[in-house]
Design a protein around this motif. Structure first.
Motif, PDB file in Angstrom:
ATOM      1  N   THR A 146     -46.610  70.102 -78.347  1.00 54.34           N
ATOM      2  CA  THR A 146     -45.716  69.984 -77.199  1.00 54.34           C
ATOM      3  C   THR A 146     -44.745  71.168 -77.204  1.00 54.34           C
ATOM      4  O   THR A 146     -44.463  71.728 -78.273  1.00 54.34           O
ATOM      5  N   PRO A 147     -44.261  71.598 -76.039  1.00 53.15           N
ATOM      6  CA  PRO A 147     -43.380  72.767 -76.000  1.00 53.15           C
ATOM      7  C   PRO A 147     -41.923  72.421 -76.291  1.00 53.15           C
ATOM      8  O   PRO A 147     -41.510  71.259 -76.228  1.00 53.15           O
ATOM      9  N   ALA A 148     -41.154  73.447 -76.599  1.00 52.18           N
ATOM     10  CA  ALA A 148     -39.715  73.295 -76.826  1.00 52.18           C
ATOM     11  C   ALA A 148     -39.042  74.635 -76.556  1.00 52.18           C
ATOM     12  O   ALA A 148     -39.682  75.688 -76.550  1.00 52.18           O
ATOM     13  N   SER A 149     -37.744  74.599 -76.315  1.00 52.80           N
ATOM     14  CA  SER A 149     -36.981  75.840 -76.144  1.00 52.80           C
ATOM     15  C   SER A 149     -35.523  75.576 -76.468  1.00 52.80           C
ATOM     16  O   SER A 149     -35.093  74.421 -76.573  1.00 52.80           O
ATOM     17  N   ARG A 150     -34.775  76.640 -76.617  1.00 53.81           N
ATOM     18  CA  ARG A 150     -33.351  76.511 -76.937  1.00 53.81           C
ATOM     19  C   ARG A 150     -32.611  77.771 -76.560  1.00 53.81           C
ATOM     20  O   ARG A 150     -33.148  78.883 -76.675  1.00 53.81           O
ATOM     21  N   VAL A 151     -31.383  77.575 -76.078  1.00 53.85           N
ATOM     22  CA  VAL A 151     -30.469  78.702 -75.866  1.00 53.85           C
ATOM     23  C   VAL A 151     -29.634  78.851 -77.128  1.00 53.85           C
ATOM     24  O   VAL A 151     -29.000  77.878 -77.579  1.00 53.85           O
ATOM     25  N   ILE A 152     -29.633  80.023 -77.711  1.00 53.46           N
ATOM     26  CA  ILE A 152     -28.911  80.286 -78.955  1.00 53.46           C
ATOM     27  C   ILE A 152     -27.774  81.241 -78.679  1.00 53.46           C
ATOM     28  O   ILE A 152     -27.988  82.339 -78.146  1.00 53.46           O
ATOM     29  N   ARG A 153     -26.572  80.809 -79.018  1.00 48.92           N
ATOM     30  CA  ARG A 153     -25.372  81.614 -78.781  1.00 48.92           C
ATOM     31  C   ARG A 153     -24.808  82.080 -80.119  1.00 48.92           C
ATOM     32  O   ARG A 153     -24.631  81.274 -81.033  1.00 48.92           O
ATOM     33  N   PHE A 154     -24.539  83.359 -80.219  1.00 50.96           N
ATOM     34  CA  PHE A 154     -23.988  83.946 -81.447  1.00 50.96           C
ATOM     35  C   PHE A 154     -22.604  84.515 -81.140  1.00 50.96           C
ATOM     36  O   PHE A 154     -22.441  85.339 -80.245  1.00 50.96           O
ATOM     37  N   GLN A 155     -21.622  84.034 -81.872  1.00 55.36           N
ATOM     38  CA  GLN A 155     -20.262  84.570 -81.778  1.00 55.36           C
ATOM     39  C   GLN A 155     -19.768  84.840 -83.189  1.00 55.36           C
ATOM     40  O   GLN A 155     -19.666  83.926 -84.001  1.00 55.36           O
TER      41      GLN A 155
END
Length: 267
Positions: free
Chosen positions: A257-266
């Motif tokens: 099954t598919p998956a995704s994510r927004v990854i924020r780096f600070q």
């Protein structure tokens, strides 16, 4: 106990909470954006207009939720405590969000992340109540239908295909969804980021396939941060540490099954 405490604290705002719920002014609509799908609907009259929107990154287990309305409804200040009640006043969410003024309008927006299964569970349950610290309680006849959720899922499938994934080879609607074996935020650690990224801020969207064994394959950047050094980090870390209990079909068989994510780096 925390949910009860927060609900009690917000109950002090609840003057008018027994007023009739806001009813829909428009049908549900799905908008195709560059890296997410947006399901939204308008409620209330001109004096009490509210927009509710759900913006999942495709096949993520969290759904960004937005409430947009007048400042007198949504309140003031950047941080906001959010409590959501389902049918019969049963609490379904207790957490925090961010409140922002919208440019060129008198409206404010509150954003917070709901678990996807909570959003699904809201379908067919009326009314839904949103309590916001510093704002007014909102009771809404949400009328979230299975058809609206199906249209949202189709948008997510189309977007995943647009990113180059063969969605015909995976199950986009498994009977039992895949579950991360631990908090995905722990799949990226400080040591993954080189010193040259100190002082940098970056946001990248990545997508992948969860295998029948619960691993990750075919991870790729689908929306670049504009920083090649940063873009190269998330997939390497996710493929190394990401582990799931795999999704299952109606017969109980594990499926991809598919998956995704927004990854924020600070830094």
């Amino acid at each position: 106990m925390r949910t009860i405490t927060l609900a009690a604290a917000l109950a002090g705002q609840a003057a008018g909470a027994d007023a009739p719920p806001l009813t829909p002014r428009t049908p549900w609509g799905v908008e195709y954006a560059d890296d997410m799908c947006i399901l939204s609907r308008n409620y209330g009259d001109a004096a009490n207009a509210v927009t509710i929107a759900f913006r999942p990154t495709p096949f993520n287990d969290r759904v960004q939720t937005l409430l947009v309305g007048r400042q007198k409804q949504i309140g003031y200040g950047p941080s906001v405590k959010v409590h959501v009640d389902g049918r019969a006043g049963i609490g379904v969410f207790d957490g925090t969000g961010q409140r922002n003024a919208l440019a060129k309008s008198n409206n404010m927006a509150v954003t917070f992340d709901l678990p996807r299964d909570v959003v699904t569970d809201l379908a067919g349950k009326e009314p839904i109540s949103f309590s916001l610290s510093g704002g007014r309680p909102l009771r809404v006849a949400l009328s979230l239908s299975a058809a609206a959720l199906t249209a949202l899922r189709k948008c997510e499938t189309d977007l995943m295909q647009g990113w180059g994934f063969d969605v015909s080879a995976v199950d986009t609607t498994p009977t039992v969804p895949a579950r991360a074996n631990r908090d995905p935020a722990m799949w990226l650690v400080d040591g993954d980021f080189p010193h040259e990224l100190l002082g940098a801020n970056a946001v990248v969207t990545v997508a992948w396939i969860i295998t029948r064994e619960g691993g990750i394959r075919n991870c790729r950047v689908v929306r670049s941060s504009g920083n090649a050094t940063f873009d190269a980090i998330p997939c390497k870390a996710l493929e190394k540490r990401g582990r799931y209990t795999p999704a299952r079909d109606a017969a109980g068989n594990p499926v991809e099954t598919p998956a995704s994510r927004v990854i924020r780096f600070q830094s």
